[in-house]
Design an enzyme around this catalytic site. Structure first.
Site, mmCIF file in Angstrom:
data_model
loop_
_atom_site.group_PDB
_atom_site.id
_atom_site.type_symbol
_atom_site.label_atom_id
_atom_site.label_comp_id
_atom_site.label_asym_id
_atom_site.label_seq_id
_atom_site.Cartn_x
_atom_site.Cartn_y
_atom_site.Cartn_z
ATOM 1 N N SER B 13 0.861 -1.179 0.000
ATOM 2 C CA SER B 13 0.000 0.000 0.000
ATOM 3 C C SER B 13 0.904 1.238 0.000
ATOM 4 O O SER B 13 1.745 1.383 -0.886
ATOM 5 C CB SER B 13 -0.951 -0.056 1.206
ATOM 6 O OG SER B 13 -1.843 1.005 1.180
ATOM 7 N N HIS B 40 -2.428 -0.968 -3.527
ATOM 8 C CA HIS B 40 -3.542 -0.017 -3.382
ATOM 9 C C HIS B 40 -3.274 1.223 -4.223
ATOM 10 O O HIS B 40 -2.172 1.755 -4.219
ATOM 11 C CB HIS B 40 -3.671 0.440 -1.921
ATOM 12 C CG HIS B 40 -4.123 -0.659 -1.006
ATOM 13 N ND1 HIS B 40 -4.098 -0.534 0.348
ATOM 14 C CD2 HIS B 40 -4.625 -1.902 -1.260
ATOM 15 C CE1 HIS B 40 -4.566 -1.644 0.913
ATOM 16 N NE2 HIS B 40 -4.873 -2.501 -0.049
ATOM 17 N N ASP B 132 -4.908 -4.310 5.559
ATOM 18 C CA ASP B 132 -5.184 -5.236 4.467
ATOM 19 C C ASP B 132 -3.998 -6.190 4.299
ATOM 20 O O ASP B 132 -2.845 -5.799 4.475
ATOM 21 C CB ASP B 132 -5.423 -4.438 3.181
ATOM 22 C CG ASP B 132 -5.956 -5.310 2.057
ATOM 23 O OD1 ASP B 132 -6.458 -6.405 2.344
ATOM 24 O OD2 ASP B 132 -5.858 -4.877 0.891
#
Ligand SMILES: C[S@@+](CC[C@H](N)C(=O)[O-])C[C@H]1O[C@@H](n2cnc3c(N)ncnc32)[C@H](O)[C@@H]1O
Lengths: 281, 192
Positions: B13, B40, B132
């Site tokens: 991310s 992401h 996540d």
């Protein structure tokens, strides 16, 4: 993903259970998920297993067979309704630039929006055609497998908090008016102008089990076949092919390719990046 | 028991573009497994991430297409706005709801990798300011796969590696520049 999934030894067992579930639903209810794309189908199944407080796919099979409301809940899980107006704005920009001029040459235009979800895509197309002055000689057939979804689409209402995103998409898609002209706010929701739906027919239609019902100059089927495996994609592509006029235009989702389908040779790209294809054979 | 090298799944991310760049730049073209990546990024984020990562890598880095066959020597990137999933040998996409506010979601990718590749899967969690990937990495571990987490102290944002380590007893915790050599070694030797 709260619960641990079955360990590896049972991986093949899981595949068996998924087969049985799909088969059972088909036999008992006629909904055919046997050829849905396994990775996302599997996720949907486990979510429903957890939501029902069960611990295996076989238990879900027993429940959907004996408890029709549970089947309904699973069905609405499966009509994944994630859509947006002017989703993928570049698609609509190209649609304006390259599809609209073709449509001008027809006295009357029929468009099929297959897998229309709750109507966001349908209204986006309607707006583009209005602005091009073509809407009055167009009919849009907007279909989805789920009656509840289609019913929702007919209301033309959406949460007001989506309008920022949709307005930005509209502008990026080449829209030149003020997007708010198209809807009226009513508390937390907005309703789009009924004149946008004047020439739209919203209907329930299942791409897997129902037949072709007309010939169309344009078919949009975006982000629907990603939920199907390649065998089923092949089947649905045939249905779409049979439903397109000669020189008709097919629009797919941004990360779908026609290259894997045997009908690919019947199409030439109208715009490869926008996934717009023209039927030439 | 892990048997190595059917697929390498990486999740990142915040800071991930740099971190992925470092890892991919050090992976040779003959890595015997395909690489799948969930990074992401904004829904309409730059489409140019694949070429950026590809320029410095011996792998062919491409944005995933639905049902595309996976091949060794390639790295497949989840497109913005889509979840990337795999089945054996092929990619699949979905536009299902975001998970943990993310689409692509690392958990979704890793869960499918665990299900399809079990003990042949390698999962790698890199930098990020999100939780996540932790559950997904746990799934890979639980299915017998090999789990790698970037040493949080070397991560641009340590929350994601920290969350992964809290969820998984990872096989390896490695500094960023140790990850590619480790992958190469595992794939050559067929075990950690
Ligand atoms: C992710 S939405 C795509 C909506 C819209 N086309 C878009 O791109 O934003 C997928 C839609 O496909 C519909 N669908 C799934 N299986 C179908 C089937 N067998 N026949 C018709 N529609 C189906 C779902 O109900 C859902 O509304």
């Amino acid at each position: 993903m709260a619960e641990p999934r079955p360990p590896v030894r049972r991986r093949d067992l899981e595949a068996v259970e998924i087969d049985l579930l799909a088969e059972g639903i088909y036999e008992a209810y006629g909904f055919d998920f046997r050829r849905y794309s396994r990775p996302s189908f599997r996720r949907r199944i486990w979510r429903r297993v957890e939501a029902e407080g069960l611990s295996s796919i076989s238990e879900l099979l027993a429940r959907v067979l004996h408890d029709p409301p549970c089947m309904q809940r699973f069905l609405s899980d499966l009509s994944v309704n994630v859509s947006a107006m002017f989703r993928d704005p570049a698609f609509f920009r190209v649609f304006r630039a390259k599809v609209v001029p073709l449509l001008r040459t027809y006295p009357f235009v029929r468009i099929w929006n297959a897998g229309c979800s709750t109507g966001e895509e349908t209204l986006s197309v309607a707006i583009v055609l209005k602005e091009a002055g073509l809407y009055d000689r167009t009919r849009i057939y907007a279909t989805d497998m789920s009656e509840a979804t289609v019913e929702q689409a007919r209301t033309l209402t959406y949460p007001i908090n989506k309008m920022r995103e949709y307005t930005a998409n509209y502008i990026e898609a080449g829209g030149t008016r003020s997007f708010s002209e198209y809807y009226a706010a009513d508390g937390e929701r907005v309703m789009f102008h009924p004149s946008l739906a004047e020439n739209v027919v919203f209907a329930q239609h299942n791409l897997v089990t129902d037949r072709s019902f007309n010939e169309f100059h344009v078919i949009l089927c975006r982000n629907v076949m990603i939920y199907f495996d390649r065998v089923l994609q092949e089947h649905v592509h045939k249905l779409l092919y049979d439903s397109l006029t000669h020189f008709g235009v097919l629009g797919l989702g941004g990360r779908e390719t026609i290259e894997l389908v045997s009908h690919r040779d019947a199409y030439v790209p109208l715009d490869e990046t926008a996934r717009l294809y023209r039927k030439v054979a | 028991m892990t048997t190595g090298c059917g697929i390498v799944a990486m999740g990142a991310s915040w800071g991930g573009v740099h971190a992925l760049g470092v890892v991919l730049a050090a992976v040779p073209a003959d890595l015997p497994a395909p690489v799948v990546i969930a990074q992401h990024r904004g829904e309409d984020g730059p489409a140019g991430l694949a070429p950026v990562l590809g320029r410095r890598s011996a792998l062919r880095v491409v944005e995933a297409t639905d049902k595309q066959a996976m091949r060794a020597g390639h790295a497949y990137l989840a497109p913005p706005g889509y979840h990337l999933l795999v089945e054996r040998g092929a990619l699949a996409l979905s536009t299902d709801e975001k998970e943990r506010f993310s689409r692509p979601s690392i958990d979704v990718l890793f869960d499918s990798v665990a299900s399809a590749y079990a003990e042949e899967a390698i999962g790698v969690i890199l930098t990020g300011a999100s939780d996540d990937g932790a559950a997904g990495l746990a799934r890979i571990r639980h299915s017998g796969g090999l789990t790698v987490v970037q040493e949080p102290a070397t991560a641009e944002r340590r929350r994601m590696p920290d969350a992964a380590l809290a969820a998984v007893n990872a096989h390896r915790i490695l500094a960023l520049d140790e990850i590619a050599p480790f992958l190469v070694k595992v794939c050559a030797e067929g075990g950690p």
